[in-house]
Design a protein around this motif. Structure first.
Motif, PDB file in Angstrom:
ATOM      1  N   SER A   1       0.829  -1.207   0.000  1.00 58.21           N
ATOM      2  CA  SER A   1       0.000   0.000   0.000  1.00 58.21           C
ATOM      3  C   SER A   1       0.860   1.252   0.000  1.00 58.21           C
ATOM      4  N   LEU A   2       1.971   1.220   0.726  1.00 58.79           N
ATOM      5  CA  LEU A   2       2.877   2.368   0.741  1.00 58.79           C
ATOM      6  C   LEU A   2       3.503   2.578  -0.634  1.00 58.79           C
ATOM      7  N   GLY A   3       3.920   1.484  -1.264  1.00 55.25           N
ATOM      8  CA  GLY A   3       4.556   1.605  -2.562  1.00 55.25           C
ATOM      9  C   GLY A   3       3.605   2.044  -3.656  1.00 55.25           C
ATOM     10  N   LEU A   4       2.361   1.574  -3.592  1.00 52.75           N
ATOM     11  CA  LEU A   4       1.383   1.884  -4.627  1.00 52.75           C
ATOM     12  C   LEU A   4       0.764   3.257  -4.471  1.00 52.75           C
ATOM     13  N   LEU A   5       0.515   3.664  -3.218  1.00 55.61           N
ATOM     14  CA  LEU A   5      -0.256   4.882  -2.968  1.00 55.61           C
ATOM     15  C   LEU A   5       0.545   5.995  -2.307  1.00 55.61           C
ATOM     16  N   GLY A   6       1.757   5.695  -1.822  1.00 54.76           N
ATOM     17  CA  GLY A   6       2.518   6.706  -1.096  1.00 54.76           C
ATOM     18  C   GLY A   6       1.992   6.935   0.304  1.00 54.76           C
ATOM     19  N   GLY A   7       1.126   6.070   0.769  1.00 59.80           N
ATOM     20  CA  GLY A   7       0.545   6.183   2.103  1.00 59.80           C
ATOM     21  C   GLY A   7      -0.353   4.998   2.373  1.00 59.80           C
TER      22      GLY A   7
ATOM     23  N   VAL B   1     -11.883   9.655   7.843  1.00 59.55           N
ATOM     24  CA  VAL B   1     -11.586  10.897   7.105  1.00 59.55           C
ATOM     25  C   VAL B   1     -10.696  10.591   5.906  1.00 59.55           C
ATOM     26  N   ALA B   2      -9.684   9.744   6.116  1.00 63.79           N
ATOM     27  CA  ALA B   2      -8.787   9.366   5.023  1.00 63.79           C
ATOM     28  C   ALA B   2      -9.553   8.666   3.912  1.00 63.79           C
ATOM     29  N   ALA B   3     -10.490   7.804   4.290  1.00 61.14           N
ATOM     30  CA  ALA B   3     -11.286   7.079   3.297  1.00 61.14           C
ATOM     31  C   ALA B   3     -12.095   8.051   2.440  1.00 61.14           C
ATOM     32  N   PHE B   4     -12.681   9.054   3.079  1.00 59.69           N
ATOM     33  CA  PHE B   4     -13.484  10.031   2.348  1.00 59.69           C
ATOM     34  C   PHE B   4     -12.649  10.761   1.302  1.00 59.69           C
TER      35      PHE B   4
ATOM     36  N   ARG C   1     -12.822  10.391  -2.780  1.00 61.08           N
ATOM     37  CA  ARG C   1     -13.127  11.589  -3.569  1.00 61.08           C
ATOM     38  C   ARG C   1     -12.040  11.871  -4.595  1.00 61.08           C
ATOM     39  N   ASN C   2     -10.780  11.727  -4.191  1.00 61.88           N
ATOM     40  CA  ASN C   2      -9.679  11.947  -5.127  1.00 61.88           C
ATOM     41  C   ASN C   2      -9.699  10.934  -6.258  1.00 61.88           C
ATOM     42  N   GLY C   3     -10.063   9.682  -5.905  1.00 55.42           N
ATOM     43  CA  GLY C   3     -10.155   8.660  -6.937  1.00 55.42           C
ATOM     44  C   GLY C   3     -11.232   8.985  -7.960  1.00 55.42           C
ATOM     45  N   ARG C   4     -12.369   9.489  -7.483  1.00 57.58           N
ATOM     46  CA  ARG C   4     -13.456   9.863  -8.402  1.00 57.58           C
ATOM     47  C   ARG C   4     -13.052  11.051  -9.270  1.00 57.58           C
TER      48      ARG C   4
ATOM     49  N   LYS D   1      -7.269   3.774  -5.136  1.00 63.69           N
ATOM     50  CA  LYS D   1      -7.751   4.715  -4.128  1.00 63.69           C
ATOM     51  C   LYS D   1      -9.184   4.389  -3.715  1.00 63.69           C
ATOM     52  N   GLN D   2     -10.031   4.131  -4.698  1.00 63.46           N
ATOM     53  CA  GLN D   2     -11.426   3.867  -4.394  1.00 63.46           C
ATOM     54  C   GLN D   2     -11.601   2.547  -3.643  1.00 63.46           C
ATOM     55  N   ALA D   3     -10.873   1.512  -4.080  1.00 65.00           N
ATOM     56  CA  ALA D   3     -10.972   0.214  -3.400  1.00 65.00           C
ATOM     57  C   ALA D   3     -10.424   0.303  -1.977  1.00 65.00           C
ATOM     58  N   PHE D   4      -9.292   0.978  -1.827  1.00 58.78           N
ATOM     59  CA  PHE D   4      -8.662   1.081  -0.510  1.00 58.78           C
ATOM     60  C   PHE D   4      -9.520   1.919   0.428  1.00 58.78           C
ATOM     61  N   SER D   5     -10.189   2.938  -0.104  1.00 52.08           N
ATOM     62  CA  SER D   5     -11.025   3.783   0.747  1.00 52.08           C
ATOM     63  C   SER D   5     -12.187   2.986   1.334  1.00 52.08           C
ATOM     64  N   LEU D   6     -12.770   2.084   0.550  1.00 54.97           N
ATOM     65  CA  LEU D   6     -13.855   1.240   1.064  1.00 54.97           C
ATOM     66  C   LEU D   6     -13.355   0.317   2.165  1.00 54.97           C
ATOM     67  N   PHE D   7     -12.142  -0.201   1.988  1.00 57.07           N
ATOM     68  CA  PHE D   7     -11.544  -1.038   3.032  1.00 57.07           C
ATOM     69  C   PHE D   7     -11.334  -0.233   4.314  1.00 57.07           C
ATOM     70  N   LEU D   8     -10.892   1.013   4.174  1.00 57.98           N
ATOM     71  CA  LEU D   8     -10.668   1.860   5.349  1.00 57.98           C
ATOM     72  C   LEU D   8     -11.956   2.120   6.110  1.00 57.98           C
TER      73      LEU D   8
END
Length: 268
Positions: A15-21, A108-111, A115-118, A235-242
Motif C-alpha cells: 500500500s505504501l509503494g502503490l499509494l505513497g501512504g 476521514v482518510a477514506a473520504f 473523492r480523489n479517486g473519483r 484509491k477507491q478500493a482502498f477507501s472502502l476497506f478503510l
C-alpha cells in the motif's frame, strides 16, 4: 496468528509503494487485533515499521527521479517538531482513546481518498489534464506540516493520505513526485514519533525486525507495480476497506473510550 500478521506486513508495504501512504493505517490494527499488542505498543511499533519501509520506498523513488529532496526536507523538518510533541502528549492519553481517534482518522482518510479517486476518474474520462498545482503561502505550509506531524505522533499514522495532497496543493509538486517525496517525509516523521515513544512502551525487537523486513519487501514490489496499476482504482478500493476497518475499530473501542480503562497488554 503471527503468520497472518507477517503476510499482512507485505500488504502494508504494498500500500505504501502503490499509494505513497496507507501503510500505518493498516499497521496499527494488525498489531492490535492480529498480533494482540496494546494500543500504545502498536502505535510505536507501527511508526518504526512504516518509517523503515518508507525510507526504502523513498530511495527507490529517488533512483527513478520521483523524489524532490528539498521539498521533503523542508516539509519534513516542520512536521517533525509536531510529531515529537504529539508522541510525548500521547503518554497522557489512554490507549482506547488513541484507537478511537485513529479510527476517526481512517474514516476521514477514506473520504478524501475516495473523492480523489473519483476526481481522477472524471478527469481521465474527459481527457482533461490535472490542475496545475501552485505553492501556498509559507504560514499555511507550516500550519499544515505541524498538523500532519502532530497527528503522526498522537495516533501513529504516517500521514501519507495528508502529506501527498499537501505536497501537491501547498508546495506545487506534480502527483508522481508528491508520492515519492511523501515517503521520505513519512519516514522522517515516523522515526521521530517512534523516538518519542521509546522508554514508555516495551518493544519486541525480534518480531519488529521480521515484520519490518517483510513490509520493506512489499514496498519495493509496490513501488515497481505502481507503474502498471491504475491509482484511481486503488484509491477507491482502498477507501472502502478503510471505512470497514475504521467502523470495526470504533465498535471495539467506543465503550472503552468513555470508560477510560487501563492500557491493554499483550495477550499470552
Amino acid at each position: 496468528m503471527p503468520l497472518i500478521g507477517y503476510a499482512l506486513a507485505v500488504l502494508i508495504g504494498l500500500s505504501l509503494g502503490l499509494l505513497g501512504g496507507g501503510g500505518s493505517i493498516l499497521t496499527v490494527p494488525v498489531f492490535v487485533y492480529v498480533l494482540g499488542f496494546g494500543a500504545k505498543q502498536s502505535i510505536a511499533m507501527g511508526l518504526a515499521v512504516v518509517g523503515v519501509s518508507s525510507l526504502f520506498g523513498a530511495a527507490d523513488h529517488w533512483r527513478r527521479g520521483n523524489l524532490q529532496l528539498r521539498a521533503a526536507l523542508v516539509f519534513g523538518a516542520m512536521a517533525m517538531s509536531g510529531t515529537y510533541a504529539g508522541a510525548r502528549l500521547s503518554v497522557f492519553i489512554p490507549g482506547a482513546v488513541q484507537l478511537v481517534l485513529f479510527a476517526s482518522v481512517m474514516l476521514v482518510a477514506a473520504f478524501f481518498m475516495f473523492r480523489n479517486g473519483r476526481q481522477d476518474a472524471v478527469l481521465a474520462a474527459r481527457k482533461q489534464p490535472a490542475v496545475e498545482p501552485r505553492k501556498a503561502p509559507v504560514p499555511v505550509m507550516i500550519a499544515a506540516a505541524l498538523g500532519v506531524g502532530g497527528l503522526t505522533g498522537l495516533v501513529g499514522v504516517g500521514g501519507g493520505f495528508l502529506i501527498v495532497p499537501a505536497l501537491v496543493l501547498l508546495m506545487g509538486l506534480p502527483m508522481k513526485q508528491a508520492v515519492g517525496t511523501s515517503l521520505l517525509v513519512i519516514a522522517l516523521n515516523s522515526f521521530v514519533g517512534f523516538a518519542g515513544y521509546l522508554g514508555h512502551v516495551e518493544v519486541p525487537w525480534a518480531l519488529l525486525a521480521v515484520f519490518t523486513t517483510l513490509a520493506v519487501v512489499g514496498i519495493l514490489v509496490g513501488t515497481r507495480a505502481s507503474h502498471f496499476v491504475s491509482p484511481r482504482v486503488l484509491k477507491q478500493a482502498f477507501s472502502l476497506f478503510l471505512v470497514g476497518m475504521g467502523l470495526f475499530i470504533l465498535y471495539r473501542n467506543l465503550d472503552a473510550f468513555f470508560a477510560h480503562p487501563p492500557e491493554m497488554t499483550r495477550r499470552g
